[in-house]
Design a protein around this motif. Structure first.
Motif: not given
Length: 82
Positions: A2-29
Motif C-alpha cells: 500500500a505504501e508503494l502504491l501511495l508513493a507511486l500515485g503521489q509521484v504521478q500526480a506531481l509529474s502531472g500524470d493525473m490519469n495514471q495517479a487516479v488509476s494507481t490510487l484506485n488500486k490503493l482504494l
C-alpha cells in the motif's frame, strides 16, 4: 504494498500524470476500502486536476470512514469554499 502504491500515485500526480495517479490510487482504494487515507489522497489528485466535484465526493467518503479526522473536515470545507 500500500505504501508503494501511495508513493507511486503521489509521484504521478506531481509529474502531472493525473490519469495514471487516479488509476494507481484506485488500486490503493481496492486494497484499503475501510481507510480514509486513500480517499484523502484521491481528493488531492482531483483537486490538483481542478475536478472539485470529485474531490468533494472523495472527501465525503473519507468523512464517512473517519468523521472526526480534522484533516478530512478541513479539506472538505476548503474544497466546498473553492
Amino acid at each position: 504494498m500500500a505504501e508503494l502504491l501511495l508513493a507511486l500515485g503521489q509521484v504521478q500526480a506531481l509529474s502531472g500524470d493525473m490519469n495514471q495517479a487516479v488509476s494507481t490510487l484506485n488500486k490503493l482504494l481496492a486494497k484499503m476500502p475501510n481507510s480514509a487515507d486513500p480517499y484523502l489522497r484521491m481528493a488531492e489528485v482531483h483537486a490538483q486536476a481542478k475536478d472539485l466535484a470529485s474531490a468533494a465526493q472523495d472527501l465525503r467518503r473519507a468523512m464517512a470512514l473517519a468523521p472526526r479526522n480534522p484533516e478530512v473536515v478541513g479539506k472538505l470545507v476548503a474544497v466546498q469554499v473553492a
